[in-house]
Motif scaffolding. Structure first.
Motif, PDB file in Angstrom:
ATOM      1  N   LEU A  24      34.194  49.996  36.859  1.00  0.00           N
ATOM      2  CA  LEU A  24      34.113  50.835  35.396  1.00  0.00           C
ATOM      3  C   LEU A  24      35.846  50.893  35.196  1.00  0.00           C
ATOM      4  N   LYS A  25      36.137  50.611  34.033  1.00  0.00           N
ATOM      5  CA  LYS A  25      37.319  50.502  33.447  1.00  0.00           C
ATOM      6  C   LYS A  25      37.838  51.979  32.975  1.00  0.00           C
ATOM      7  N   PRO A  26      39.119  52.265  33.434  1.00  0.00           N
ATOM      8  CA  PRO A  26      39.961  51.407  34.057  1.00  0.00           C
ATOM      9  C   PRO A  26      39.793  51.050  35.434  1.00  0.00           C
ATOM     10  N   VAL A  27      39.826  49.802  35.838  1.00  0.00           N
ATOM     11  CA  VAL A  27      39.429  49.408  37.137  1.00  0.00           C
ATOM     12  C   VAL A  27      40.368  50.111  38.270  1.00  0.00           C
ATOM     13  N   ASP A  28      39.765  50.559  39.362  1.00  0.00           N
ATOM     14  CA  ASP A  28      40.544  51.058  40.427  1.00  0.00           C
ATOM     15  C   ASP A  28      40.986  49.918  41.569  1.00  0.00           C
ATOM     16  N   GLU A  29      42.218  49.933  41.807  1.00  0.00           N
ATOM     17  CA  GLU A  29      42.660  48.955  42.487  1.00  0.00           C
ATOM     18  C   GLU A  29      41.934  48.715  43.886  1.00  0.00           C
ATOM     19  N   GLU A  30      41.836  49.764  44.734  1.00  0.00           N
ATOM     20  CA  GLU A  30      41.057  49.774  45.788  1.00  0.00           C
ATOM     21  C   GLU A  30      39.461  49.339  45.609  1.00  0.00           C
ATOM     22  N   ARG A  31      38.708  49.752  44.500  1.00  0.00           N
ATOM     23  CA  ARG A  31      37.441  49.193  44.172  1.00  0.00           C
ATOM     24  C   ARG A  31      37.538  47.432  44.161  1.00  0.00           C
ATOM     25  N   PHE A  32      38.582  47.213  43.291  1.00  0.00           N
ATOM     26  CA  PHE A  32      38.818  45.806  43.071  1.00  0.00           C
ATOM     27  C   PHE A  32      38.788  44.850  44.075  1.00  0.00           C
ATOM     28  N   ALA A  33      39.788  45.307  45.178  1.00  0.00           N
ATOM     29  CA  ALA A  33      39.985  44.894  46.373  1.00  0.00           C
ATOM     30  C   ALA A  33      38.519  44.687  47.219  1.00  0.00           C
ATOM     31  N   ASP A  34      37.730  45.698  47.344  1.00  0.00           N
ATOM     32  CA  ASP A  34      36.525  45.751  47.962  1.00  0.00           C
ATOM     33  C   ASP A  34      35.431  44.685  47.264  1.00  0.00           C
ATOM     34  N   ALA A  35      35.465  44.876  45.994  1.00  0.00           N
ATOM     35  CA  ALA A  35      34.810  43.770  45.404  1.00  0.00           C
ATOM     36  C   ALA A  35      35.044  42.192  45.838  1.00  0.00           C
ATOM     37  N   LEU A  36      36.288  41.878  45.614  1.00  0.00           N
ATOM     38  CA  LEU A  36      36.915  40.786  46.011  1.00  0.00           C
ATOM     39  C   LEU A  36      36.553  40.246  47.588  1.00  0.00           C
ATOM     40  N   GLU A  37      36.650  41.357  48.577  1.00  0.00           N
ATOM     41  CA  GLU A  37      36.266  41.193  50.059  1.00  0.00           C
ATOM     42  C   GLU A  37      34.936  40.964  49.955  1.00  0.00           C
ATOM     43  N   ARG A  38      33.860  41.648  49.301  1.00  0.00           N
ATOM     44  CA  ARG A  38      32.646  41.326  49.319  1.00  0.00           C
ATOM     45  C   ARG A  38      32.184  40.146  48.711  1.00  0.00           C
ATOM     46  N   ALA A  39      32.862  39.573  47.814  1.00  0.00           N
ATOM     47  CA  ALA A  39      32.864  38.160  47.394  1.00  0.00           C
ATOM     48  C   ALA A  39      32.998  37.138  48.458  1.00  0.00           C
ATOM     49  N   ARG A  40      34.086  37.314  49.165  1.00  0.00           N
ATOM     50  CA  ARG A  40      34.173  36.412  50.130  1.00  0.00           C
ATOM     51  C   ARG A  40      33.414  36.236  51.325  1.00  0.00           C
TER      52      ARG A  40
END
Length: 247
Positions: free
Chosen positions: A101-117
């Motif tokens: 959800l915007k505005p995007v939370d920094e920690e949620r963004f990091a979680d999504a990127l780690e899940r993608a990895r």
């Protein structure tokens, strides 16, 4: 392992914000940006990325339209970006990796990127004899001069306690000398979900969700414990509870 990323949003500032968050990751390569669904669809077909960040609402083809236009096997790992919650169910029907959800939370963004990895590592390991990442199944906690083993299956929920994590098992709480962020990356996402920057819950312990006026939710666990889930984690949590799989 490199992660090739495509950013799609009709707002230039929003695209710049995603790119800025990705710039600090050496394993991420942004292969392009698109401001509309039509050009994004063409690029996805000609130069498919590993990971797609795409806005849900855009003039012309929406982010969901773009995904629907691709065959399921052609869809990259996708993180949907939107200011509205009502698209969440459709997003997960399309097997989106995450929904921010915007505005995007920094920690949620990091979680999504780690899940993608993690997901990309699994995909690249298919047929190559590469095993899935091992998730922690037991933890050593100190009780005075003794060491006790706590099984992951016994944990109801976990809370941040400074540099420690508090493992709640029934009426007892055990302190584990490990920050919550690091511990969260070692847990099985099919069993545990972050519901707040300071709280992780075991999915099969959740009995009820109740929406609050600010879009946060209250969770009632099977033992009666009540926890607060932040709005930035609610959609991924709901999808995991419905499907039994990590979002």
């Amino acid at each position: 392992m490199s992660l090739r990323v495509l950013i799609v949003d009709d707002e230039p500032l929003a695209r710049a914000g995603v790119r800025a968050r990705l710039d600090g990751h050496a394993d991420v390569s942004v292969i392009g940006e698109c401001g509309d669904g039509e050009s994004a669809l063409a690029l996805l077909r000609s130069q498919p990325p590993d990971l797609l960040f795409i806005d849900v609402e855009m003039p012309g083809l929406s982010g969901l339209d773009v995904l629907e236009a691709l065959a399921p096997e052609q869809r990259p790992l996708t993180v949907l970006l939107t200011a509205y919650e009502q698209f969440a169910l459709r997003a997960f029907e399309l097997r989106a990796l995450d929904y921010l959800l915007k505005p995007v939370d920094e920690e949620r963004f990091a979680d999504a990127l780690e899940r993608a990895r993690d997901m990309l590592a699994l995909r690249r390991g298919e047929g190559a004899g590469v095993q899935a990442p091992c998730h922690a199944t037991r933890f050593q906690v100190r009780l005075g001069h003794r060491v006790q083993l706590v099984l992951a299956d016994e944990i109801d929920w976990i809370e941040a306690q400074g540099d420690y994590a508090g493992l709640h098992v029934g009426a007892h709480m055990h302190l584990l000398r490990e920050p919550l962020q690091r511990l969260g990356s070692r847990l099985d996402p099919a069993q545990f979900a972050r519901i707040h920057r300071s709280t992780i819950v075991r999915l099969d312990r959740v009995a009820e969700m109740q929406a609050l006026s600010n879009r946060d939710h209250l969770l009632r666990l099977r033992d009666g414990t009540v926890l607060r889930a932040s709005r930035t984690y609610v959609d991924a949590l709901r999808a995991a509870l419905l499907t039994g799989e990590p979002a």
